[in-house]
Design a protein around this motif. Structure first.
Motif, PDB file in Angstrom:
ATOM      1  N   GLY A 145       0.830  -1.210   0.000  1.00 25.42           N
ATOM      2  CA  GLY A 145       0.000   0.000   0.000  1.00 25.42           C
ATOM      3  C   GLY A 145       0.861   1.255   0.000  1.00 25.42           C
ATOM      4  O   GLY A 145       0.612   2.210  -0.741  1.00 25.42           O
ATOM      5  N   GLU A 146       1.894   1.233   0.820  1.00 27.61           N
ATOM      6  CA  GLU A 146       2.776   2.387   0.908  1.00 27.61           C
ATOM      7  C   GLU A 146       3.535   2.590  -0.415  1.00 27.61           C
ATOM      8  O   GLU A 146       3.697   3.717  -0.887  1.00 27.61           O
ATOM      9  N   ALA A 147       3.969   1.492  -1.016  1.00 28.76           N
ATOM     10  CA  ALA A 147       4.710   1.589  -2.286  1.00 28.76           C
ATOM     11  C   ALA A 147       3.833   2.210  -3.352  1.00 28.76           C
ATOM     12  O   ALA A 147       4.296   3.022  -4.169  1.00 28.76           O
ATOM     13  N   ALA A 148       2.554   1.853  -3.339  1.00 30.86           N
ATOM     14  CA  ALA A 148       1.641   2.425  -4.329  1.00 30.86           C
ATOM     15  C   ALA A 148       1.560   3.942  -4.149  1.00 30.86           C
ATOM     16  O   ALA A 148       1.604   4.707  -5.109  1.00 30.86           O
ATOM     17  N   ALA A 149       1.498   4.359  -2.874  1.00 28.71           N
ATOM     18  CA  ALA A 149       1.416   5.800  -2.600  1.00 28.71           C
ATOM     19  C   ALA A 149       2.701   6.518  -3.035  1.00 28.71           C
ATOM     20  O   ALA A 149       2.658   7.590  -3.642  1.00 28.71           O
ATOM     21  N   LEU A 150       3.839   5.922  -2.731  1.00 33.10           N
ATOM     22  CA  LEU A 150       5.116   6.536  -3.120  1.00 33.10           C
ATOM     23  C   LEU A 150       5.239   6.588  -4.638  1.00 33.10           C
ATOM     24  O   LEU A 150       5.683   7.587  -5.213  1.00 33.10           O
ATOM     25  N   ALA A 151       4.835   5.493  -5.283  1.00 30.68           N
ATOM     26  CA  ALA A 151       4.962   5.401  -6.743  1.00 30.68           C
ATOM     27  C   ALA A 151       4.124   6.484  -7.415  1.00 30.68           C
ATOM     28  O   ALA A 151       4.553   7.090  -8.406  1.00 30.68           O
ATOM     29  N   ARG A 152       2.942   6.723  -6.841  1.00 30.07           N
ATOM     30  CA  ARG A 152       2.099   7.783  -7.408  1.00 30.07           C
ATOM     31  C   ARG A 152       2.832   9.108  -7.421  1.00 30.07           C
ATOM     32  O   ARG A 152       2.824   9.834  -8.394  1.00 30.07           O
ATOM     33  N   LYS A 153       3.506   9.408  -6.308  1.00 26.78           N
ATOM     34  CA  LYS A 153       4.214  10.694  -6.232  1.00 26.78           C
ATOM     35  C   LYS A 153       5.363  10.772  -7.221  1.00 26.78           C
ATOM     36  O   LYS A 153       5.798  11.854  -7.603  1.00 26.78           O
ATOM     37  N   LEU A 154       5.882   9.618  -7.588  1.00 29.42           N
ATOM     38  CA  LEU A 154       7.021   9.598  -8.494  1.00 29.42           C
ATOM     39  C   LEU A 154       6.599   9.381  -9.936  1.00 29.42           C
ATOM     40  O   LEU A 154       7.425   9.372 -10.845  1.00 29.42           O
ATOM     41  N   GLY A 155       5.321   9.154 -10.125  1.00 29.84           N
ATOM     42  CA  GLY A 155       4.847   8.811 -11.467  1.00 29.84           C
ATOM     43  C   GLY A 155       5.424   7.486 -11.929  1.00 29.84           C
ATOM     44  O   GLY A 155       5.744   7.292 -13.109  1.00 29.84           O
ATOM     45  N   ALA A 156       5.609   6.593 -10.988  1.00 34.48           N
ATOM     46  CA  ALA A 156       6.222   5.309 -11.323  1.00 34.48           C
ATOM     47  C   ALA A 156       5.235   4.188 -11.047  1.00 34.48           C
ATOM     48  O   ALA A 156       4.169   4.402 -10.490  1.00 34.48           O
ATOM     49  N   ARG A 157       5.617   2.978 -11.430  1.00 31.49           N
ATOM     50  CA  ARG A 157       4.714   1.854 -11.206  1.00 31.49           C
ATOM     51  C   ARG A 157       5.111   1.107  -9.922  1.00 31.49           C
ATOM     52  O   ARG A 157       6.286   0.823  -9.715  1.00 31.49           O
ATOM     53  N   PRO A 158       4.126   0.778  -9.101  1.00 28.74           N
ATOM     54  CA  PRO A 158       4.423  -0.068  -7.949  1.00 28.74           C
ATOM     55  C   PRO A 158       4.415  -1.538  -8.376  1.00 28.74           C
ATOM     56  O   PRO A 158       3.584  -1.939  -9.182  1.00 28.74           O
ATOM     57  N   ALA A 159       5.360  -2.295  -7.833  1.00 22.52           N
ATOM     58  CA  ALA A 159       5.453  -3.701  -8.239  1.00 22.52           C
ATOM     59  C   ALA A 159       5.693  -4.597  -7.041  1.00 22.52           C
ATOM     60  O   ALA A 159       6.330  -4.188  -6.069  1.00 22.52           O
ATOM     61  N   ALA A 160       5.193  -5.808  -7.148  1.00 18.06           N
ATOM     62  CA  ALA A 160       5.442  -6.809  -6.113  1.00 18.06           C
ATOM     63  C   ALA A 160       6.444  -7.816  -6.660  1.00 18.06           C
ATOM     64  O   ALA A 160       6.354  -8.215  -7.822  1.00 18.06           O
ATOM     65  N   VAL A 161       7.407  -8.175  -5.823  1.00 13.17           N
ATOM     66  CA  VAL A 161       8.368  -9.195  -6.229  1.00 13.17           C
ATOM     67  C   VAL A 161       8.111 -10.407  -5.348  1.00 13.17           C
ATOM     68  O   VAL A 161       8.193 -10.319  -4.121  1.00 13.17           O
ATOM     69  N   ILE A 162       7.754 -11.502  -5.989  1.00 13.37           N
ATOM     70  CA  ILE A 162       7.445 -12.700  -5.214  1.00 13.37           C
ATOM     71  C   ILE A 162       8.472 -13.773  -5.566  1.00 13.37           C
ATOM     72  O   ILE A 162       8.522 -14.261  -6.703  1.00 13.37           O
ATOM     73  N   LEU A 163       9.326 -14.046  -4.595  1.00 16.32           N
ATOM     74  CA  LEU A 163      10.393 -15.011  -4.810  1.00 16.32           C
ATOM     75  C   LEU A 163       9.915 -16.360  -4.282  1.00 16.32           C
ATOM     76  O   LEU A 163       9.556 -16.475  -3.122  1.00 16.32           O
ATOM     77  N   GLY A 164       9.907 -17.367  -5.159  1.00 17.79           N
ATOM     78  CA  GLY A 164       9.463 -18.685  -4.720  1.00 17.79           C
ATOM     79  C   GLY A 164       8.349 -19.191  -5.609  1.00 17.79           C
ATOM     80  O   GLY A 164       7.915 -18.495  -6.532  1.00 17.79           O
ATOM     81  N   SER A 165       7.852 -20.375  -5.293  1.00 22.35           N
ATOM     82  CA  SER A 165       6.926 -21.017  -6.227  1.00 22.35           C
ATOM     83  C   SER A 165       5.487 -20.555  -6.055  1.00 22.35           C
ATOM     84  O   SER A 165       4.633 -20.901  -6.852  1.00 22.35           O
TER      85      SER A 165
END
Ligand SMILES: Cc1cc2nc3c(=O)[nH]c(=O)nc-3n(C[C@H](O)[C@H](O)[C@H](O)COP(=O)(O)OP(=O)(O)OC[C@H]3O[C@@H](n4cnc5c(N)ncnc54)[C@H](O)[C@@H]3O)c2cc1C
Ligand SMILES: Cc1cc2nc3c(=O)[nH]c(=O)nc-3n(C[C@H](O)[C@H](O)[C@H](O)COP(=O)(O)OP(=O)(O)OC[C@H]3O[C@@H](n4cnc5c(N)ncnc54)[C@H](O)[C@@H]3O)c2cc1C
Ligand SMILES: Cc1cc2nc3c(=O)[nH]c(=O)nc-3n(C[C@H](O)[C@H](O)[C@H](O)COP(=O)(O)OP(=O)(O)OC[C@H]3O[C@@H](n4cnc5c(N)ncnc54)[C@H](O)[C@@H]3O)c2cc1C
Lengths: 449, 361, 283
Positions: free
Chosen positions: B28-48
């Motif tokens: 949620g926080e990354a989405a808010a930060l990304a908005r301010k930067l005009g960037a995309r928020p992404a999730a990195v899921i390591l594992g199966s």
């Protein structure tokens, strides 16, 4: 800095195996023990100094006064290097009667130049510095190690036992400099028992933080200079006691000393005395707005000459507070501790020449002390005790007494704080006409100068 | 390769498809930060378990989910995770990577930041963007919480931070949103430094979950006897909370040590903390003063607990507590919600950010 | 087989006394006593245990100002073999990246010297789980990466070192439980307070320590690039320090004659104003 350079701070850096038997062991890393250790190490003796605290000074109260000349005898020109707070240029004495105080102030410009008169110090830093000097001189400094008992052989002391694994150490001679509680001096058969309550004062002290320039403003001091104030009379809510205020660099030490046997209860009560003292308007003004940094309590042996233990035995010497060497006035114990420690070391050095450390040989320690300021002062005080206690008409004598009190206080030498406290308390509780008291006191003060 | 400004990544901490709550808080926080930067928020899921978790990531605000799959990634050990994350970051050049400040998050973040030769700020409690410089401002406690420091990584990318769990509120999941899924098979070298997990022993279940509790009703020596804790249990049950205690009460033998809050007990930060008959010794405060709202009930108006309380009630707890319980019951009846014991937070991220006093964005 | 260890020791201020000066807004560090980071003593004990059963050497390593020599002098008292202080103005202001760069260069040098003396280099690097001042826990893992060591953090019990197979087993503490890990030597471990506390040092060791030198290495003694040291080599910058705002005293809800039920009602009204409502339905 170069590779593999040896840092000089903690030792002489010469990797040297510890001897199986030391030339001397010093118990306690206070002024007495460190002066002894430093002197012996400097003369090339294998000496180990054992201190129970985390480091030398860690158990010592902060914020006190040390006098320049005796200290310089052991550590010449120490003021160039030692961690000092302020050099004292003004010494005040207040006679307090509860709501009023008569203040006498002595200020001298000589006090502001080498060799100075006295310094305020944080003992925790000052003692640490002394211990570094001792280490640099080649001593084995062993902190965090409690000496539990003495080792004996054929009725003579031959070493110490610590609580550590592999914890016995042997030596030709053991110098006991363990401070006021003198358990080991007792174990050595030199003291008859624990120090008696009636010979002890309890000092409680707080260190309060205040910015440097505000201290200088408030105490009217030149930059870097300090003041020491002793307060006698009704400082402590009815109990006979003295108070003191010392200025450090950016802190103020305030404390009271009271006779142990006049305190019915615990240290707690002493703290409430200190609180009362701090509430007094004269005092409050000086410490207003200063935040508490640290507080502590410590005993001072004030019995003086007559209550001193034996000073030497077979293979053993006692120095400093452990030997009751406190000139009660101004709690001036550190000086005597330093000097007696140095003399204990000098005694050992001269005994080494003969290779004898029995009581007969070590007895010259006492002679040395007798011929020095240490015992001269302490003895002088003991007759004062007799004088004071045998006189029935003390009140009539107040001018002389005050004069002598003033002299004692301001010239830094001998006389029992205990008796002075008692005396003054009595004096002030009687109806001494304050006016004439002040006049007489002032006269005495002028005469002194 | 993404075009435009680098993304804002969250490394989802998961095992067997179960993600740690802190991961969603950070999403949620990354989405808010990304908005301010005009960037995309992404999730990195390591594992199966990536496929299971990607929809949760999207509904928590991710626009991209990187599913990094390799048999060496389960169970978690530092080396393969580090290799995978570094490979991914070198390929997709995110500008920010956030991880939970957990034993795994810190372990992985420090290893990866070292390989990427970039800055890593530990254990943050506040994040925001310096919009002129487009930098992440990372605020964290240091010196045992006596000092707060704001740290930036001005000239290196990515800017990596670990964030203390519980600081941010997980967003309400938005159902039905989707995003781009990128599936990768990293090249994980079998190295001599590989560590093998031989066994895992979960914590014994003490039945006490103070750490995650939203409401804690804690009692002290003012309760006078162990049986009086029943009063606290009742209120806690009505509010869906847990019972905590001061050491005074624990030492008196009135309640289990598992419930002790404070320096030698647990550090908690619930939404609502009741201190009942607790004086407020510093050692107790150390464990609870980051709670959002503190209510103190004490019959001594001078008790230090009032210094930190948002709401102080000077009174006899034996009178006040029954009134509290009655009041809650009444309100629940009125709301027609007798069956649901919860005290709810309304209006999304109402949570005040502890430590910095401000509100989190 | 003997095991050579390096124990990383950080001298830290007694953090309970560190404060922000409310006037200048800067950190007050003056006059605050320094201590050895407490977790590092657990790390040292773990290393001593390994040496007790396998032999080998222990080198204590610290980066810090010249006074940090005090911390090393103290750990020498536990009977370790060598103490090295990395001290140079160029090291100052390091964040964890620059710290691990410098420490790893020193560990390489120590390993080289051990090999030159006929030994096998450094087998284990011990760190505390975190420092109590910077409090990042990043140095241990950073060293593992830089030196190609197996990485085992948050060790709550170091079980055994099998010298023949060159493996080590340790329990690692996690939030949700403990895991038993097996790693190959050489390894970097970070040690928590769940391990054994430091032993009581023996007097002969203290005597030896009183005369043992603390070696001081500067940047010139290490194979390092100056730009990667200290502040220069640190990607992070502290842009501001400030005191955590104290919680303010809030409202008193009780009054002289206010009955408890009114107080309770007032409280839950206030809570509702803050968005904390009782019993409402979600969404
Ligand atoms: C409040 C107060 C103010 C004072 N102000 C002044 C002043 O202004 N000026 C002044 O000159 N004097 C002052 N004094 C007196 C002075 O502090 C002492 O006289 C002086 O410290 C005595 O030195 P010492 O070395 O004999 O003993 P200490 O300084 O007490 O040192 C003894 C050391 O031995 C250690 N020790 C004890 N037992 C053992 C053991 N079994 N094993 C190992 N180590 C042990 C202790 O930890 C301690 O470090 C003051 C005293 C007090 C209480
Ligand atoms: C190293 C160390 C670590 C410690 N760690 C912790 C820790 O982790 N957690 C912890 O809590 N403590 C800890 N303590 C102990 C702490 O210092 C306090 O002693 C303890 O928190 C006191 O518990 P208390 O508030 O319940 O008891 P008290 O201090 O006795 O307070 C009881 C309070 O109840 C009030 N009261 C009494 N009757 C009523 C009534 N009828 N109605 C309303 N109020 C009433 C009283 O006014 C009083 O304020 C630690 C101490 C040390 C030295
Ligand atoms: C307020 C403040 C905030 C900071 N925040 C950050 C931050 O977020 N990110 C960052 O990269 N840096 C940060 N730093 C800098 C960081 O504190 C230093 O880099 C420090 O040298 C090492 O980090 P640490 O203290 O966190 O060590 P940790 O990684 O917590 O220490 C773990 C172990 O590593 C070993 N170790 C650590 N330092 C040394 C040393 N100097 N010598 C020998 N062994 C050592 C010890 O065994 C220690 O137990 C901050 C500094 C301050 C003052």
């Amino acid at each position: 800095m170069n590779g593999s350079q040896v840092h000089p701070a903690g030792g002489d850096g010469k990797r040297r195996p510890a001897p199986s038997r030391f030339g001397a062991i010093v118990v306690g890393g206070g002024p007495a023990g460190l002066a002894a250790t430093y002197t012996l190490a400097g003369a090339g003796v294998d000496v180990a100094c054992l201190e129970r605290g985390d480091w030398c000074g860690s158990k010592n109260m902060m914020g006190g006064l040390i006098f320049s000349q005796p200290t310089a005898k052991v550590f010449p020109n120490f003021w160039h290097e030692a961690p000092l707070e302020r050099h004292v240029t003004r010494r005040d004495m207040w006679l307090a009667t509860g709501d009023s105080a008569m203040k006498v102030s002595f200020e001298s410009t000589d006090f502001g130049a080498e060799p100075y008169n006295s310094f305020t110090v944080y003992r925790s830093r000052f003692d640490k510095w002394l211990s570094r000097r001792a280490a640099e001189a080649g001593a084995w400094m062993i902190p965090e190690t409690l000496v539990e008992s003495l080792l004996w052989e054929d009725g003579r002391v031959v070493g110490v036992r610590t609580g550590r694994p592999g914890g016995d150490l042997e030596a030709d001679v053991v110098i006991i400099a363990e401070g006021v509680n003198h358990f080991l001096a007792e174990a050595a058969g030199l003291a008859a028992g624990p120090p008696k309550a009636e010979t002890m004062a309890l000092a409680v002290k707080e260190v309060l933080a205040l910015p440097r320039d505000r201290i200088e403003d408030r105490f009217d001091l030149d930059r870097g200079a300090g003041a020491a104030i002793e307060i006698i009379g009704e400082t402590t809510g009815g109990l006979p006691g003295t108070g003191f205020i010392y200025t450090n660099r950016d802190t103020i030490s305030v404390g009271v000393g009271v006779l142990l046997d006049s305190l019915v209860g615990s240290t707690r009560e002493a703290y409430s005395l200190l609180d009362n003292f701090k509430q007094q308007p004269q005092v409050r003004r000086l410490i207003q707005g200063a935040g508490l940094r640290e507080y502590s309590a410590h005993l001072i042996p004030e019995g003086g000459y007559r209550y001193m233990p034996r000073l030497f035995g077979d293979g053993v010497l006692v120095a400093g507070d452990a030997a009751g060497m406190v000139n009660a006035i101004n709690s001036e114990g550190a000086n005597l501790a330093l000097l007696s420690g140095q003399m204990a070391a000098q005694t050992v050095l001269s005994c080494r020449e003969e290779g004898r450390f029995d009581a007969a040989a070590l007895g010259r320690y006492r002679t040395m002390l007798e011929n020095s300021l240490v015992l001269k002062d302490l003895r002088k005080y003991s007759s004062a005790t007799n004088f004071l206690s045998s006189h029935q008409h003390l009140f009539g004598l107040y001018p002389e007494l005050l004069a002598s009190l003033a002299r004692e206080f301001l010239t830094v030498d001998n006389m029992s704080k205990a008796d002075k406290e008692r005396l003054l308390a009595r004096l002030f509780r009687s109806q001494v006409p304050v006016r004439s008291l002040i006049k007489d006191f002032y006269q005495a003060w002028r005469d002194l100068k | 390769m993404p075009v435009g400004p680098g993304e804002v990544w969250v490394v989802i901490e998961q095992e067997g498809g179960r993600a740690e709550p802190v991961s969603w808080e950070l999403m949620g926080e990354a989405a808010a930060l990304a908005r301010k930067l005009g960037a995309r928020p992404a999730a990195v899921i390591l594992g199966s378990a990536g496929r299971q978790l990607s929809s949760a990531a999207f509904s928590s605000g991710a626009e991209v989910a990187y599913l990094v799959e390799h048999p060496d990634l389960e169970p978690y050990t530092a080396d393969p995770h580090c290799q995978a994350l570094v490979e991914l970051a070198e390929k997709f050049t995110p500008q920010i990577i956030l991880l939970g400040a957990t034993t795994r998050g810190r372990d992985l973040a420090s290893a990866a930041a070292t390989e990427l030769e970039t800055g890593l700020t530990a254990d943050c409690t506040r994040l925001d963007i310096d919009t002129t410089k487009k930098l992440l401002r990372q605020t964290r406690p240091a010196f045992g919480g006596n000092v707060m420091a704001t740290i930036i990584t001005p000239h290196h990318l990515p800017q990596i931070a670990t964030v203390r769990p519980g600081v941010f509120t997980a967003p309400q999941p938005v159902e039905g949103v989707s995003g781009e899924t990128v599936v990768l098979k990293p090249h994980i070298k079998a190295t001599a430094t590989a560590v093998k997990q031989l066994q895992f022993v979960p914590n014994p279940d003490t039945g006490v979950t103070l750490k995650g509790a939203k409401v804690i009703v804690a009692g002290g020596r003012g309760l006078k006897a162990g049986r009086n804790f029943a009063l606290l249990e009742e209120l806690a049950a009505e509010l869906g909370g847990e019972v905590g205690a001061s050491r005074g009460a624990v030492d008196a033998g009135w309640i289990s040590q598992h419930r002790q809050v404070g320096q030698t007990g647990q550090t908690v930060r619930p939404v609502l903390y009741f201190a009942v008959g607790i004086s407020g010794a510093v050692q107790h405060l150390a464990g609870m003063q980051e709670s959002d709202v503190i209510v103190a009930i004490n019959n001594d108006p001078e008790a230090p607990i009032f210094e930190v309380a948002d709401y102080g009630i000077v009174g006899d707890l034996f009178e006040v507590m029954p009134a509290m319980i009655g009041e809650v019951r009444q309100r629940k009846l009125a709301a027609g919600a007798a069956a649901s014991p919860a005290l709810l937070k309304q209006g999304g991220a109402m949570r005040m950010e502890a430590g910095t006093g401000g509100e989190s964005e | 087989m003997r095991i050579n260890s390096v124990v990383c020791i950080k001298q830290v201020p007694d953090t309970t006394q560190v404060r922000i000066d409310p006037d200048s807004g800067s950190l007050i560090r003056q006059g605050i006593p320094s201590v050895i980071n407490p977790y590092d003593l657990y790390a040292l004990e773990a290393a001593l245990k390994v040496r007790d059963s396998h032999g080998g050497t222990i080198t204590a390593l610290s980066m810090g100002p010249p006074q940090a020599d005090e911390a090393l002098r103290k750990v020498l008292g536990y009977g370790i073999d060598r103490a090295v202080l990395l001290s140079d103005r160029a090291f100052a202001g390091a964040d964890t990246l620059a710290t691990t760069y410098t420490l790893s260069a020193a560990i390489r040098k120590i390993a080289g010297e051990l090999i030159a003396a006929g030994g096998a280099g450094v087998d284990m690097v011990f760190c505390g789980k975190q420092s109590i001042d910077g409090d990042t826990g990043q140095v241990g893992p950073g060293l593992a990466r830089r030196l190609d060591l197996s990485q085992v953090t948050y060790v709550c019990s170091l079980l055994e070192v099998a010298a023949e197979t060159r493996t080590v087993r340790a329990w690692r503490q996690r939030e949700d439980g403990r895991e038993l890990l097996e790693a190959r030597l050489p390894v970097a471990v970070t040690i928590t307070e769940a391990c054994n506390p430091i032993r009581y040092a023996a007097l002969p060791d203290l005597l030896r320590a009183a005369k043992a030198p603390v070696e001081v290495w500067s940047a010139a003694d290490l194979e390092v690039e100056p730009d990667r040291l200290g502040l220069k080599g640190s990607p992070t910058r502290v842009s501001k320090v400030f005191a955590p705002p104290a919680r303010e005293r809030g409202e008193t809800l009780s009054g002289p004659d206010r009955p408890p039920n009114e107080i309770a009602a007032a409280l839950f009204d206030k809570l509702a104003e803050r968005g904390l409502t009782i019993g409402g339905s979600r969404g």
